[in-house]
Design a protein around this motif. Structure first.
Motif, PDB file in Angstrom:
ATOM      1  N   ARG A 143     -19.024-100.878  21.805  1.00  0.00           N
ATOM      2  CA  ARG A 143     -18.878-100.492  23.199  1.00  0.00           C
ATOM      3  C   ARG A 143     -19.134 -99.000  23.335  1.00  0.00           C
ATOM      4  N   GLY A 144     -20.044 -98.646  24.257  1.00  0.00           N
ATOM      5  CA  GLY A 144     -20.351 -97.243  24.462  1.00  0.00           C
ATOM      6  C   GLY A 144     -21.179 -96.633  23.355  1.00  0.00           C
ATOM      7  N   ASN A 145     -21.671 -97.490  22.404  1.00  0.00           N
ATOM      8  CA  ASN A 145     -22.458 -96.994  21.260  1.00  0.00           C
ATOM      9  C   ASN A 145     -21.701 -95.926  20.492  1.00  0.00           C
ATOM     10  N   LEU A 146     -20.387 -96.101  20.418  1.00  0.00           N
ATOM     11  CA  LEU A 146     -19.499 -95.140  19.754  1.00  0.00           C
ATOM     12  C   LEU A 146     -18.695 -95.861  18.684  1.00  0.00           C
ATOM     13  N   ALA A 147     -18.787 -95.380  17.452  1.00  0.00           N
ATOM     14  CA  ALA A 147     -18.019 -95.955  16.353  1.00  0.00           C
ATOM     15  C   ALA A 147     -17.264 -94.837  15.644  1.00  0.00           C
ATOM     16  N   SER A 148     -16.207 -95.211  14.943  1.00  0.00           N
ATOM     17  CA  SER A 148     -15.402 -94.199  14.261  1.00  0.00           C
ATOM     18  C   SER A 148     -14.952 -94.718  12.904  1.00  0.00           C
ATOM     19  N   LYS A 149     -14.730 -93.773  12.004  1.00  0.00           N
ATOM     20  CA  LYS A 149     -14.279 -94.131  10.660  1.00  0.00           C
ATOM     21  C   LYS A 149     -13.374 -93.038  10.125  1.00  0.00           C
ATOM     22  N   SER A 150     -12.320 -93.448   9.429  1.00  0.00           N
ATOM     23  CA  SER A 150     -11.412 -92.484   8.805  1.00  0.00           C
ATOM     24  C   SER A 150     -12.124 -91.760   7.670  1.00  0.00           C
ATOM     25  N   LEU A 151     -11.724 -90.492   7.462  1.00  0.00           N
ATOM     26  CA  LEU A 151     -12.238 -89.720   6.337  1.00  0.00           C
ATOM     27  C   LEU A 151     -11.226 -89.729   5.199  1.00  0.00           C
ATOM     28  N   GLN A 152     -11.717 -89.513   3.986  1.00  0.00           N
ATOM     29  CA  GLN A 152     -10.869 -89.702   2.807  1.00  0.00           C
ATOM     30  C   GLN A 152      -9.708 -88.714   2.733  1.00  0.00           C
ATOM     31  N   THR A 153      -9.885 -87.482   3.252  1.00  0.00           N
ATOM     32  CA  THR A 153      -8.807 -86.493   3.176  1.00  0.00           C
ATOM     33  C   THR A 153      -7.948 -86.483   4.431  1.00  0.00           C
ATOM     34  N   GLY A 154      -8.282 -87.332   5.406  1.00  0.00           N
ATOM     35  CA  GLY A 154      -7.524 -87.380   6.648  1.00  0.00           C
ATOM     36  C   GLY A 154      -8.392 -87.083   7.850  1.00  0.00           C
ATOM     37  N   GLY A 155      -7.983 -87.619   8.995  1.00  0.00           N
ATOM     38  CA  GLY A 155      -8.751 -87.424  10.211  1.00  0.00           C
ATOM     39  C   GLY A 155      -9.765 -88.529  10.429  1.00  0.00           C
ATOM     40  N   VAL A 156     -10.416 -88.485  11.594  1.00  0.00           N
ATOM     41  CA  VAL A 156     -11.340 -89.531  12.001  1.00  0.00           C
ATOM     42  C   VAL A 156     -12.652 -88.896  12.450  1.00  0.00           C
ATOM     43  N   LEU A 157     -13.766 -89.471  12.013  1.00  0.00           N
ATOM     44  CA  LEU A 157     -15.089 -89.033  12.437  1.00  0.00           C
ATOM     45  C   LEU A 157     -15.621 -90.006  13.486  1.00  0.00           C
ATOM     46  N   PHE A 158     -16.168 -89.466  14.600  1.00  0.00           N
ATOM     47  CA  PHE A 158     -16.767 -90.275  15.658  1.00  0.00           C
ATOM     48  C   PHE A 158     -18.279 -90.058  15.665  1.00  0.00           C
ATOM     49  N   ALA A 159     -19.026 -91.148  15.803  1.00  0.00           N
ATOM     50  CA  ALA A 159     -20.488 -91.082  15.844  1.00  0.00           C
ATOM     51  C   ALA A 159     -20.970 -91.808  17.088  1.00  0.00           C
ATOM     52  N   HIS A 160     -21.835 -91.146  17.858  1.00  0.00           N
ATOM     53  CA  HIS A 160     -22.363 -91.716  19.104  1.00  0.00           C
ATOM     54  C   HIS A 160     -23.888 -91.692  19.062  1.00  0.00           C
TER      55      HIS A 160
END
Length: 603
Positions: A143-160
């Motif tokens: 939805r919205g061509n937006l996906a996200s994935k957790s990073l190994q040291t913490g936090g979340v990366l969003f890609a659009h």
């Protein structure tokens, strides 16, 4: 017939909640490196771009747009993003000086050849904050061509993802801004340190969001700053749309990253050009008014704004004043397949499997329906085809639910030409299809004759129409692909052909995969489309044994789908929806990749 070729995509990145790797008295300075691995997640990575560094910020929204070339529906396209904490001492400058550069200058620091060589050699001096692998189908299907994935040291990366326009303005724009009489956000005789950020707008029927595309240099202690000249690609700034809404936000730079808001205004690239001060003179009649909470906080002048088309000729249509008396053309440009995907069109998959006696005895090894022991790690051709095609298409279907039917089996005295496989009307994903398929052989079916899938086509057409009607209620679109797997030839060619013609009036494409060594003459007859017969061309036939890899098979199976989908909607004057905007906080976050991927990313 010309098939759609590879297309160019734009990748924008942001992150939230990154771990601070810089100690108790500092904050990390994240930047991202993007690599393409192509058709396999394990192919050697090719670096395609780096973002600028965002200093003292654990919630970065990077301005750099990364271009991805060569995406084609039906083929996997893997992209891997690495996030790093920048070490200023490695470039021989202070963090304070670097943080006051423009985003373009900041990107140069991370994208020079020496940095790339260090990355390739696994010797990048900056601390790794994590890596994330995405397949482009995941992004286009989300939805919205937006996906996200957790990073190994913490936090979340969003890609659009957003498609690059092929019909818009090209080249670059060279521009310079100057502020006039800004309201001061500081006290005790100090003046603010202004910089501006350019955002481009993404519209939807329910609202809008703004994506950062450029950040200027910082001008110290100045309430009428004159920023450096910037030269930027129009594809980056407005994706070639000179009338696309832009926003200019002015901030007071603070070393700790908590910048103070001075004011903002909205404009377009065309208005930038129209409002430039000829000769660089200060003429406030051309100035944009800066506002904060509806109060004027200064003016902004466009000192320069000129487009360089790089020898490609005039790439910007002339600006025509709007007139209520001028009729607008009702002819709309034909969209591309990618426009429908990014506009939220859902690709639904339906599967139909041949259980006729033409498949032979399923208990005999080598026959199409023979199931090898689990520890053999071998699949029959039906399983292989389901996995290959289903794995691609499932990524474009947000709910992942697939109706799976069988045909040609006898339950009791009656031959069933369309029956449900599995316990549920729809199964979940590729594994659900495989389980439902194998589960049929635990029932009382008897494989029979003839090979007749007219009822399957009729059922799929009804399903496709229903899915589109449900989608329309939410201002969306839906298109269904029916995958028929068969080992036999049909005897009712003309009846089946007529059923396909009638089905072509629904949002449906049909792919027939021939399993085994039959001559499949009747299937090739179905693949032939004659305009005199009427209807759309919605059928594609391929022989499974003609393809030696999953990627070659899926490319051949799906290569006509983009044009068929566009033809269906465009001929009915159904245009793509605006790109759907999704709040990042509502996106389901995929778990982090294992640490081995980070080691691989670093070479």
């Amino acid at each position: 017939e010309i098939m759609p070729g590879p297309c160019r995509l734009q990748l924008s990145l942001s992150a939230k909640g990154l771990s601070n790797l810089s100690g108790a008295f500092n904050k990390s300075d994240p930047f991202a490196v993007v690599t393409v691995r192509g058709e396999s997640a394990d192919k050697p990575p090719v670096i395609v771009g780096q973002t600028e560094v965002v200093y003292n910020n654990l919630q970065p929204q990077w301005s750099t747009v990364i271009f991805l070339d060569g995406y084609k529906f039906g083929l996997p396209y893997y992209v891997e993003v690495g996030v790093f904490d920048f070490e200023a001492k490695e470039v021989g400058k202070t963090e304070r000086d670097l943080s006051q550069q423009s985003s373009e200058e900041g990107r140069v620091i991370t994208s020079n050849e020496s940095t790339r060589n260090l990355l390739r050699a696994g010797k990048l001096p900056h601390k790794v904050m994590g890596t994330a692998l995405f397949e482009i189908g995941q992004l286009l299907g989300a939805r919205g061509n937006l996906a996200s994935k957790s990073l190994q040291t913490g936090g979340v990366l969003f890609a659009h993802i957003e498609p690059s326009r092929t019909d818009g303005a090209h080249g670059s724009i060279r521009f310079q801004l100057r502020g006039l009489n800004f309201a001061n956000t500081r006290s005790l005789g100090r003046k603010c340190n202004p910089f501006f950020t350019l955002y481009r707008k993404v519209d939807t029927p329910t609202g809008a969001t703004w994506n950062s595309v450029y950040r200027s240099n910082v001008v110290k202690s100045n309430l009428s700053p004159k920023w450096n000249v910037a030269t930027l690609n129009l594809e980056v700034l407005c994706n070639g749309d000179m009338s696309r809404s832009m926003k200019v936000v002015i901030m007071d730079h603070k070393r700790g990253g908590r910048h103070a808001f001075i004011g903002e205004f909205e404009t377009t690239m065309q208005r930038f050009i129209d409002a430039k001060n000829e000769g660089g003179d200060i003429d406030e009649d051309y100035a944009f008014t800066l506002r904060r909470n509806d109060k004027k906080t200064g003016n902004v002048l466009i000192l320069q704004a000129a487009v360089d088309s790089n020898g490609m000729g005039s790439t910007i249509p002339p600006s025509v004043p709007e007139s209520t008396n001028s009729p607008k053309s009702c002819v709309k440009a034909r969209p591309e397949f990618i426009d429908y995907l990014t506009g939220g069109c859902q690709i639904s998959l339906a599967v139909a499997i041949d259980f006729t006696a033409s498949n032979g005895n399923p208990r005999e090894e080598g026959t199409p329906h023979y199931f090898y022991p689990p520890d053999s790690n071998k699949w029959n051709d039906y399983q292989k085809a389901i996995f290959a095609v289903g794995s691609i298409l499932a990524k474009y279907d947000s709910d992942g639910m697939v109706p799976t039917w069988g045909f040609g089996a006898k339950y009791g005295p009656k031959v069933r030409h369309c029956f449900q496989c599995g316990d549920e009307v729809e199964v979940k994903g590729v594994q659900g299809i495989l389980d439902a398929y194998q589960g049929v052989f635990t029932t009382t079916l008897t494989m029979s004759y003839p090979t007749d899938f007219t009822e399957v086509v009729r059922t799929a057409a009804s399903y496709a129409q229903h899915e589109q009607e449900v989608a329309e209620q939410e201002s969306n679109l839906s298109y269904t692909i029916l995958l028929i797997l068969t080992a036999g030839n049909i005897t009712n060619k003309l009846e089946t052909k007529q059923e396909l013609i009638e089905a072509s009036d629904t949002p449906l494409s049909i792919v027939i995969v021939g399993i085994g060594e039959n001559n499949f003459e009747s299937m090739e007859f179905l693949d032939e489309h004659n305009e005199i017969e009427g209807g759309r061309d919605i059928t594609k036939f391929v022989r499974f044994n003609d393809y030696k890899s999953y990627n070659l098979l899926t490319e051949a199976v799906l290569d006509e789908i983009p044009d068929q989908l566009v033809e269906y909607f465009y001929d009915r004057n159904i245009m793509p929806s605006e790109a759907v905007v999704i709040d990042e906080d509502t996106v389901v976050v995929m778990p982090a990749d294992d640490d081995e991927r980070t080691v691989t990313f670093l070479g």
